[in-house]
Design a protein around this motif. Sequence first.
Motif: not given
Length: 355
Positions: A51-77
């Motif tokens: 049921x959340x599919x329409x919501x996710x599509x709406x926020x991808x369309x507006x740019x509120x969610x980045x549809x093609x993100x570049x995730x960056x992972x950093x190991x810490x202590x």
Amino acid sequence: MAEPIRFTAGSLAPFVEQALIAGGADAASADAATRAMMHASRLGVDSHGVRLLPYYLSVIATGEVNGAPELRLERAAGSAAILDADGAIGHLACYRAMAEAVAIAREQGVGAVTIKRMSHMGAAGAYALWAAEQGCIGFLTANSDAAVRLHDGRDAFHGTSPIAWGAPVPGQRPWLLDMATSAIPMNRVLLYRSLGRILPADVAVDEVGRVTTDPHAARVLSPVGGEYGYKGAGLAGLVEILSAPLTGMALSTELKPMYGVSTGRPRDMGGFALAIDPSAFIPAPIYEGIMTRYLESIRAAAPAEGAAGQPMAPGDREWAVEAERLKNGIPVDPDTVAAMEQLSATHGLTPPVRA
């Protein structure tokens, strides 16, 4: 009261994934979001399912969610890591964070990953369950925009602040706890509006703070616990600490509302993933034997007089619902069915098959 329509799981999942890709999500985001939404819809967490599919599509369309993100992972202590999700859909960020937490746990015994700059993650249990399926005890949480009052409070303060734990059990499905620290999630209020159902008692208040069972009048949720709601509010505070101060992200009261007018910018939510390798603390046969006896004891416990059924271990209800839905189809509320029909027509997608 409107009745949901059932669709086969085998046709619903590819439709959801194709719709996300058509709406601007990259392959990794679409796969993760589909996995998590289908987890919720299969296990009966309909408020966080397809049921959340329409919501996710709406926020991808507006740019509120980045549809093609570049995730960056950093190991810490030590056994810690930090994931910058780059505005990703929350499902992708949480699966990635939990995968790293599990990898660290296999090296160090315990792995903890903070998540920065993500969006709504759906059902937290999807990620705790995945960790348990890898042989680790998994925990995942995240805050969200204010929707739940404090105990004895009137106005929205915490998010629904989900807490999810999963633990592996030999030869059977994991022990799985997935709960909001609010009496119910806000998405269930929205689902009940679509279905024309009345809310349970004492789970929400209207705009002036009066308890209401009308889903259309409900404005603020109550913390879990009823008369002892300070317990739910306290657990929500723990979620807030792990999700905001520990990540550098916003407090629930500072986050843009999930269903507010889009700003076109990511909401920058925070989250926290933890994985524990039981074998780092105790030989596997001992852990497995005690877990097996524990679940057997729960299921053999005598029910109270007048109880609706036999005591169940966390997850038992979900596995039963999943088995029934894989056989008879996954129910989808009328509003979402209409939205899926529109998506099919707009993007030329093959619609899911009715069960």
